[in-house]
Design an enzyme around this catalytic site. Sequence first.
Site, PDB file in Angstrom:
ATOM      1  CB  VAL A  63      -1.012   0.064   1.183  1.00 32.84           C
ATOM      2  CG1 VAL A  63      -2.078  -0.993   1.056  1.00 32.84           C
ATOM      3  CG2 VAL A  63      -0.315   0.017   2.523  1.00 32.84           C
ATOM      4  CB  SER A 141      -3.831   3.625  16.865  1.00 33.31           C
ATOM      5  OG  SER A 141      -3.331   3.322  18.151  1.00 33.31           O
ATOM      6  CE1 TYR A 154       0.623   1.467  14.607  1.00 37.70           C
ATOM      7  CE2 TYR A 154      -0.105   2.456  16.678  1.00 37.70           C
ATOM      8  CZ  TYR A 154      -0.334   1.594  15.617  1.00 37.70           C
ATOM      9  OH  TYR A 154      -1.506   0.865  15.567  1.00 37.70           O
ATOM     10  CB  ALA A 156       3.875  10.824  13.788  1.00 37.16           C
ATOM     11  CB  SER A 157       1.743   6.742  11.040  1.00 37.86           C
ATOM     12  OG  SER A 157       1.358   5.734  11.965  1.00 37.86           O
ATOM     13  CE  LYS A 158      -2.227   2.939  12.820  1.00 36.98           C
ATOM     14  NZ  LYS A 158      -3.052   2.327  11.757  1.00 36.98           N
ATOM     15  CB  ILE A 187      -7.205  -5.029  19.187  1.00 37.29           C
ATOM     16  CG1 ILE A 187      -7.893  -3.646  19.207  1.00 37.29           C
ATOM     17  CG2 ILE A 187      -8.134  -6.113  18.646  1.00 37.29           C
ATOM     18  CD1 ILE A 187      -9.100  -3.508  20.125  1.00 37.29           C
TER      19      ILE A 187
HETATM   20  P1  NAD Z   1      -1.517  -7.369  11.929  1.00 37.46           P
HETATM   21  O1  NAD Z   1      -0.038  -7.263  12.028  1.00 37.46           O
HETATM   22  O2  NAD Z   1      -2.190  -8.600  12.437  1.00 37.46           O
HETATM   23  O3  NAD Z   1      -1.959  -7.166  10.405  1.00 37.46           O
HETATM   24  C1  NAD Z   1      -1.392  -6.187   9.585  1.00 37.46           C
HETATM   25  C2  NAD Z   1      -1.913  -6.352   8.167  1.00 37.46           C
HETATM   26  O4  NAD Z   1      -1.328  -5.317   7.374  1.00 37.46           O
HETATM   27  C3  NAD Z   1      -1.530  -7.679   7.511  1.00 37.46           C
HETATM   28  O5  NAD Z   1      -2.590  -8.112   6.693  1.00 37.46           O
HETATM   29  C4  NAD Z   1      -0.352  -7.295   6.620  1.00 37.46           C
HETATM   30  O6  NAD Z   1      -0.184  -8.156   5.493  1.00 37.46           O
HETATM   31  C5  NAD Z   1      -0.785  -5.910   6.203  1.00 37.46           C
HETATM   32  N1  NAD Z   1       0.329  -5.078   5.732  1.00 37.46           N
HETATM   33  C6  NAD Z   1       1.478  -4.743   6.396  1.00 37.46           C
HETATM   34  N2  NAD Z   1       2.262  -3.983   5.607  1.00 37.46           N
HETATM   35  C7  NAD Z   1       1.581  -3.827   4.436  1.00 37.46           C
HETATM   36  C8  NAD Z   1       1.861  -3.145   3.216  1.00 37.46           C
HETATM   37  N3  NAD Z   1       2.995  -2.459   3.041  1.00 37.46           N
HETATM   38  N4  NAD Z   1       0.955  -3.209   2.210  1.00 37.46           N
HETATM   39  C9  NAD Z   1      -0.198  -3.914   2.374  1.00 37.46           C
HETATM   40  N5  NAD Z   1      -0.523  -4.567   3.489  1.00 37.46           N
HETATM   41  C10 NAD Z   1       0.362  -4.529   4.502  1.00 37.46           C
HETATM   42  O7  NAD Z   1      -2.078  -6.062  12.647  1.00 37.46           O
HETATM   43  P2  NAD Z   1      -3.479  -5.780  13.379  1.00 37.46           P
HETATM   44  O8  NAD Z   1      -3.239  -5.842  14.830  1.00 37.46           O
HETATM   45  O9  NAD Z   1      -4.555  -6.582  12.761  1.00 37.46           O
HETATM   46  O10 NAD Z   1      -3.665  -4.241  13.018  1.00 37.46           O
HETATM   47  C11 NAD Z   1      -4.478  -3.811  11.949  1.00 37.46           C
HETATM   48  C12 NAD Z   1      -4.582  -2.304  11.977  1.00 37.46           C
HETATM   49  O11 NAD Z   1      -5.107  -1.897  13.237  1.00 37.46           O
HETATM   50  C13 NAD Z   1      -3.230  -1.586  11.839  1.00 37.46           C
HETATM   51  O12 NAD Z   1      -3.398  -0.411  11.064  1.00 37.46           O
HETATM   52  C14 NAD Z   1      -2.886  -1.238  13.256  1.00 37.46           C
HETATM   53  O13 NAD Z   1      -2.021  -0.129  13.314  1.00 37.46           O
HETATM   54  C15 NAD Z   1      -4.255  -0.935  13.819  1.00 37.46           C
HETATM   55  N6  NAD Z   1      -4.338  -1.026  15.273  1.00 37.46           N
HETATM   56  C16 NAD Z   1      -4.100  -2.211  15.902  1.00 37.46           C
HETATM   57  C17 NAD Z   1      -4.191  -2.263  17.274  1.00 37.46           C
HETATM   58  C18 NAD Z   1      -3.964  -3.542  18.041  1.00 37.46           C
HETATM   59  O14 NAD Z   1      -3.954  -3.479  19.282  1.00 37.46           O
HETATM   60  N7  NAD Z   1      -3.769  -4.671  17.400  1.00 37.46           N
HETATM   61  C19 NAD Z   1      -4.515  -1.107  18.005  1.00 37.46           C
HETATM   62  C20 NAD Z   1      -4.754   0.069  17.316  1.00 37.46           C
HETATM   63  C21 NAD Z   1      -4.668   0.095  15.945  1.00 37.46           C
END
Ligand code: NAD
Length: 244
Positions: A63, A141, A154, A156-158, A187
């Site tokens: 992406v 996030s 992270y 800053a990105s969010k 999560i």
């Molecule tokens: P995860 O690591 O389980 O999944 C990440 C997904 O992103 C995977 O499908 C991976 O293939 C994909 N990905 C990574 N780099 C990529 C790239 N360059 N191009 C395309 N796809 C790419 O993470 P998650 O815990 O399921 O998190 C999902 C989203 O939720 C993220 O944006 C994360 O920042 C956000 N988030 C997660 C939490 C948490 O506690 N898990 C909390 C807040 C926000």
Amino acid sequence: MLKGKVALITGGSGGIGKAVALRLAAEGANIVIFHMDDEAKVQELCAELRSKGVKATGLRIDVSDFSETKEAVGNVIKNFGAIDILVNCAGITRDGLIAMMKEENFDAVIGVNLKGTFNMIRHCTPYFIKQRFGKIVNVSSVSGIMGNPGQANYSASKAGVIGLTKSTAKELVGRGVCCNAVAPGFIATEMTANLSKNNTLVDQIPMKRMGTPEEVADLVLFLASDASSYITGEVIRIDGGIAM
Ligand code: NAD
């Protein structure tokens, strides 16, 4: 609820993204996943999605790459006829203290989490405008709302994703397009696997537990469906109260 709609989910093979894909498919949406995972794992997920009676495909697309995502979005339109729902869920972490953070770790996180979200919105928007319909759900996030030590890149990105969400919502509000964000707290997924056994951390959450990907998926479904037709530019925390 989403019968015949096409949902493009980036990161749709990860912990939260997979739950979102399964939830939207259960409501009848055809699913396209952009991911950077193992192909076999994603094929298995697609088979599970198809068993619910919808179309599903997984594509290994980075992406953070502007031209790769442009071509891929064009191909989805060719093969599926439309994109109705865009869920930007792809995300990475490269944690470290600001005084020692490597430039490449800052760039990588901004590249996937923020620029990746921009790339996807940028390339889908012309189609949304043409069809006068679109639902964009960005996964931010609580780190982007309140900051987090060790996560300057992270956070800053969010935080950037929140600004991007609000500007996009304002630009597209007259075009039938809604753009909202969800801001999860902790999560239970692979991303947080090393944190889940940390009792002090869980103790800081008012609800005294981590959230589940399915709980986030229910919120994403709400924002992707007609149930949220009068909501745009909103950021909804789903965090057991940690950022209140
Ligand atoms: P995860 O690591 O389980 O999944 C990440 C997904 O992103 C995977 O499908 C991976 O293939 C994909 N990905 C990574 N780099 C990529 C790239 N360059 N191009 C395309 N796809 C790419 O993470 P998650 O815990 O399921 O998190 C999902 C989203 O939720 C993220 O944006 C994360 O920042 C956000 N988030 C997660 C939490 C948490 O506690 N898990 C909390 C807040 C926000």
